[in-house]
Scaffold this motif. Structure first.
Motif, PDB file in Angstrom:
ATOM      1  N   GLN A   1     -28.226   0.281 -18.112  1.00  0.00           N
ATOM      2  CA  GLN A   1     -28.871  -0.547 -17.089  1.00  0.00           C
ATOM      3  C   GLN A   1     -30.208   0.058 -16.686  1.00  0.00           C
ATOM      4  OE1 GLN A   1     -26.100  -1.009 -13.854  1.00  0.00           O
ATOM      5  NE2 GLN A   1     -24.552  -1.921 -15.175  1.00  0.00           N
ATOM      6  N   VAL A   2     -30.244   1.379 -16.522  1.00  0.00           N
ATOM      7  CA  VAL A   2     -31.487   2.070 -16.172  1.00  0.00           C
ATOM      8  C   VAL A   2     -32.534   1.858 -17.254  1.00  0.00           C
ATOM      9  CG1 VAL A   2     -32.512   4.371 -15.878  1.00  0.00           C
ATOM     10  CG2 VAL A   2     -30.393   3.783 -14.680  1.00  0.00           C
ATOM     11  N   ARG A   3     -32.096   1.804 -18.502  1.00  0.00           N
ATOM     12  CA  ARG A   3     -33.024   1.597 -19.623  1.00  0.00           C
ATOM     13  C   ARG A   3     -33.380   0.115 -19.803  1.00  0.00           C
ATOM     14  NH1 ARG A   3     -29.871   5.941 -21.011  1.00  0.00           N
ATOM     15  NH2 ARG A   3     -30.988   7.738 -21.838  1.00  0.00           N
ATOM     16  N   ASN A   4     -32.803  -0.718 -18.927  1.00  0.00           N
ATOM     17  CA  ASN A   4     -33.096  -2.151 -18.898  1.00  0.00           C
ATOM     18  C   ASN A   4     -32.725  -2.855 -20.204  1.00  0.00           C
ATOM     19  OD1 ASN A   4     -33.908  -4.379 -17.406  1.00  0.00           O
ATOM     20  ND2 ASN A   4     -35.973  -4.332 -18.251  1.00  0.00           N
ATOM     21  N   LEU A   5     -31.605  -2.438 -20.804  1.00  0.00           N
ATOM     22  CA  LEU A   5     -31.132  -3.108 -22.015  1.00  0.00           C
ATOM     23  C   LEU A   5     -30.525  -4.456 -21.641  1.00  0.00           C
ATOM     24  CD1 LEU A   5     -29.382  -0.181 -23.929  1.00  0.00           C
ATOM     25  CD2 LEU A   5     -31.691  -1.072 -24.246  1.00  0.00           C
ATOM     26  N   ALA A   6     -30.666  -5.417 -22.521  1.00  0.00           N
ATOM     27  CA  ALA A   6     -30.092  -6.742 -22.298  1.00  0.00           C
ATOM     28  C   ALA A   6     -28.568  -6.636 -22.173  1.00  0.00           C
ATOM     29  CB  ALA A   6     -30.458  -7.666 -23.455  1.00  0.00           C
ATOM     30  N   LEU A   7     -27.987  -7.542 -21.400  1.00  0.00           N
ATOM     31  CA  LEU A   7     -26.546  -7.514 -21.169  1.00  0.00           C
ATOM     32  C   LEU A   7     -25.769  -7.588 -22.482  1.00  0.00           C
ATOM     33  CD1 LEU A   7     -24.137  -7.440 -19.288  1.00  0.00           C
ATOM     34  CD2 LEU A   7     -24.338  -9.933 -19.059  1.00  0.00           C
ATOM     35  N   ASN A   8     -26.175  -8.471 -23.389  1.00  0.00           N
ATOM     36  CA  ASN A   8     -25.464  -8.577 -24.673  1.00  0.00           C
ATOM     37  C   ASN A   8     -25.569  -7.288 -25.476  1.00  0.00           C
ATOM     38  OD1 ASN A   8     -24.483 -11.145 -24.263  1.00  0.00           O
ATOM     39  ND2 ASN A   8     -26.204 -12.146 -25.276  1.00  0.00           N
ATOM     40  N   THR A   9     -26.686  -6.598 -25.405  1.00  0.00           N
ATOM     41  CA  THR A   9     -26.850  -5.309 -26.075  1.00  0.00           C
ATOM     42  C   THR A   9     -25.895  -4.293 -25.466  1.00  0.00           C
ATOM     43  OG1 THR A   9     -29.163  -5.787 -26.560  1.00  0.00           O
ATOM     44  CG2 THR A   9     -28.476  -3.461 -26.635  1.00  0.00           C
ATOM     45  N   GLN A  10     -25.816  -4.254 -24.154  1.00  0.00           N
ATOM     46  CA  GLN A  10     -24.908  -3.332 -23.471  1.00  0.00           C
ATOM     47  C   GLN A  10     -23.461  -3.581 -23.883  1.00  0.00           C
ATOM     48  OE1 GLN A  10     -25.474  -3.028 -19.191  1.00  0.00           O
ATOM     49  NE2 GLN A  10     -27.605  -3.677 -19.431  1.00  0.00           N
ATOM     50  N   LEU A  11     -23.072  -4.843 -23.890  1.00  0.00           N
ATOM     51  CA  LEU A  11     -21.692  -5.177 -24.267  1.00  0.00           C
ATOM     52  C   LEU A  11     -21.412  -4.807 -25.716  1.00  0.00           C
ATOM     53  CD1 LEU A  11     -21.358  -8.639 -22.475  1.00  0.00           C
ATOM     54  CD2 LEU A  11     -20.438  -6.426 -21.729  1.00  0.00           C
ATOM     55  N   SER A  12     -22.379  -5.031 -26.580  1.00  0.00           N
ATOM     56  CA  SER A  12     -22.227  -4.676 -27.993  1.00  0.00           C
ATOM     57  C   SER A  12     -22.069  -3.170 -28.162  1.00  0.00           C
ATOM     58  CB  SER A  12     -23.431  -5.181 -28.778  1.00  0.00           C
ATOM     59  OG  SER A  12     -23.322  -4.804 -30.121  1.00  0.00           O
ATOM     60  N   TYR A  13     -22.911  -2.391 -27.494  1.00  0.00           N
ATOM     61  CA  TYR A  13     -22.828  -0.932 -27.595  1.00  0.00           C
ATOM     62  C   TYR A  13     -21.488  -0.419 -27.072  1.00  0.00           C
ATOM     63  CZ  TYR A  13     -27.867  -0.514 -28.648  1.00  0.00           C
ATOM     64  OH  TYR A  13     -29.108  -0.586 -29.218  1.00  0.00           O
ATOM     65  N   LEU A  14     -21.033  -0.969 -25.957  1.00  0.00           N
ATOM     66  CA  LEU A  14     -19.741  -0.551 -25.405  1.00  0.00           C
ATOM     67  C   LEU A  14     -18.608  -0.888 -26.369  1.00  0.00           C
ATOM     68  CD1 LEU A  14     -20.267  -1.564 -21.684  1.00  0.00           C
ATOM     69  CD2 LEU A  14     -20.048   0.777 -22.561  1.00  0.00           C
ATOM     70  N   GLN A  15     -18.695  -2.047 -27.000  1.00  0.00           N
ATOM     71  CA  GLN A  15     -17.672  -2.438 -27.964  1.00  0.00           C
ATOM     72  C   GLN A  15     -17.672  -1.500 -29.173  1.00  0.00           C
ATOM     73  OE1 GLN A  15     -18.205  -6.256 -29.854  1.00  0.00           O
ATOM     74  NE2 GLN A  15     -16.051  -6.391 -30.409  1.00  0.00           N
ATOM     75  N   GLN A  16     -18.842  -1.139 -29.660  1.00  0.00           N
ATOM     76  CA  GLN A  16     -18.931  -0.256 -30.821  1.00  0.00           C
ATOM     77  C   GLN A  16     -18.385   1.136 -30.513  1.00  0.00           C
ATOM     78  OE1 GLN A  16     -19.510  -1.344 -33.881  1.00  0.00           O
ATOM     79  NE2 GLN A  16     -19.665  -3.336 -32.878  1.00  0.00           N
ATOM     80  N   VAL A  17     -18.645   1.636 -29.325  1.00  0.00           N
ATOM     81  CA  VAL A  17     -18.098   2.942 -28.932  1.00  0.00           C
ATOM     82  C   VAL A  17     -16.573   2.853 -28.834  1.00  0.00           C
ATOM     83  CG1 VAL A  17     -17.991   4.671 -27.090  1.00  0.00           C
ATOM     84  CG2 VAL A  17     -20.200   3.745 -27.809  1.00  0.00           C
ATOM     85  N   SER A  18     -16.088   1.737 -28.324  1.00  0.00           N
ATOM     86  CA  SER A  18     -14.637   1.535 -28.237  1.00  0.00           C
ATOM     87  C   SER A  18     -14.001   1.513 -29.634  1.00  0.00           C
ATOM     88  CB  SER A  18     -14.354   0.224 -27.500  1.00  0.00           C
ATOM     89  OG  SER A  18     -12.980  -0.023 -27.453  1.00  0.00           O
ATOM     90  N   LEU A  19     -14.628   0.825 -30.571  1.00  0.00           N
ATOM     91  CA  LEU A  19     -14.104   0.786 -31.951  1.00  0.00           C
ATOM     92  C   LEU A  19     -14.140   2.173 -32.589  1.00  0.00           C
ATOM     93  CD1 LEU A  19     -15.775  -2.533 -33.170  1.00  0.00           C
ATOM     94  CD2 LEU A  19     -13.342  -2.146 -32.686  1.00  0.00           C
ATOM     95  N   PHE A  20     -15.203   2.913 -32.324  1.00  0.00           N
ATOM     96  CA  PHE A  20     -15.331   4.288 -32.815  1.00  0.00           C
ATOM     97  C   PHE A  20     -14.177   5.148 -32.300  1.00  0.00           C
ATOM     98  CE2 PHE A  20     -17.315   8.504 -31.686  1.00  0.00           C
ATOM     99  CZ  PHE A  20     -17.319   9.038 -32.954  1.00  0.00           C
ATOM    100  N   ALA A  21     -13.916   5.069 -31.006  1.00  0.00           N
ATOM    101  CA  ALA A  21     -12.844   5.865 -30.401  1.00  0.00           C
ATOM    102  C   ALA A  21     -11.473   5.452 -30.935  1.00  0.00           C
ATOM    103  CB  ALA A  21     -12.888   5.717 -28.881  1.00  0.00           C
ATOM    104  N   ARG A  22     -11.253   4.156 -31.084  1.00  0.00           N
ATOM    105  CA  ARG A  22      -9.969   3.672 -31.600  1.00  0.00           C
ATOM    106  C   ARG A  22      -9.735   4.112 -33.038  1.00  0.00           C
ATOM    107  NH1 ARG A  22      -9.776  -2.474 -30.520  1.00  0.00           N
ATOM    108  NH2 ARG A  22     -11.431  -2.289 -29.019  1.00  0.00           N
ATOM    109  N   HIS A  23     -10.796   4.191 -33.816  1.00  0.00           N
ATOM    110  CA  HIS A  23     -10.672   4.626 -35.204  1.00  0.00           C
ATOM    111  C   HIS A  23     -10.048   6.016 -35.281  1.00  0.00           C
ATOM    112  CE1 HIS A  23     -11.663   5.151 -39.439  1.00  0.00           C
ATOM    113  NE2 HIS A  23     -12.205   6.320 -39.128  1.00  0.00           N
ATOM    114  N   PHE A  24     -10.432   6.902 -34.371  1.00  0.00           N
ATOM    115  CA  PHE A  24      -9.923   8.271 -34.368  1.00  0.00           C
ATOM    116  C   PHE A  24      -8.737   8.467 -33.427  1.00  0.00           C
ATOM    117  CE2 PHE A  24     -14.242   8.875 -35.993  1.00  0.00           C
ATOM    118  CZ  PHE A  24     -13.978   9.678 -37.086  1.00  0.00           C
TER     119      PHE A  24
END
Length: 60
Positions: free
Chosen positions: A13-36
């Motif tokens: 939010q501080v970096r002013n990323l678009a909401l869809n970008t934020q949601l995408s990044y959070l989803q990718q980190v979640s998939l990364f964590a679930r993989h391991f």
């Protein structure tokens, strides 16, 4: 929401990323964590590399 996820969300939010970008990044980190099967704060550079290799070879 975990403390790590909250921090990541606030940083984006501080970096002013678009909401869809934020949601995408959070989803990718979640998939990364679930993989391991671990929290992302327990994973390091080698895990990131291994995940990138997995994505390249398995998910294309």
């Amino acid at each position: 929401m975990t403390q790590l996820r909250q921090r990541m969300s606030e940083d984006m939010q501080v970096r002013n990323l678009a909401l869809n970008t934020q949601l995408s990044y959070l989803q990718q980190v979640s998939l990364f964590a679930r993989h391991f099967g671990k929290s992302p704060d327990l994973l390091g550079r080698e895990d990131i590399r291994a995940y990138q290799v997995y994505l390249t070879n398995e998910k294309k």
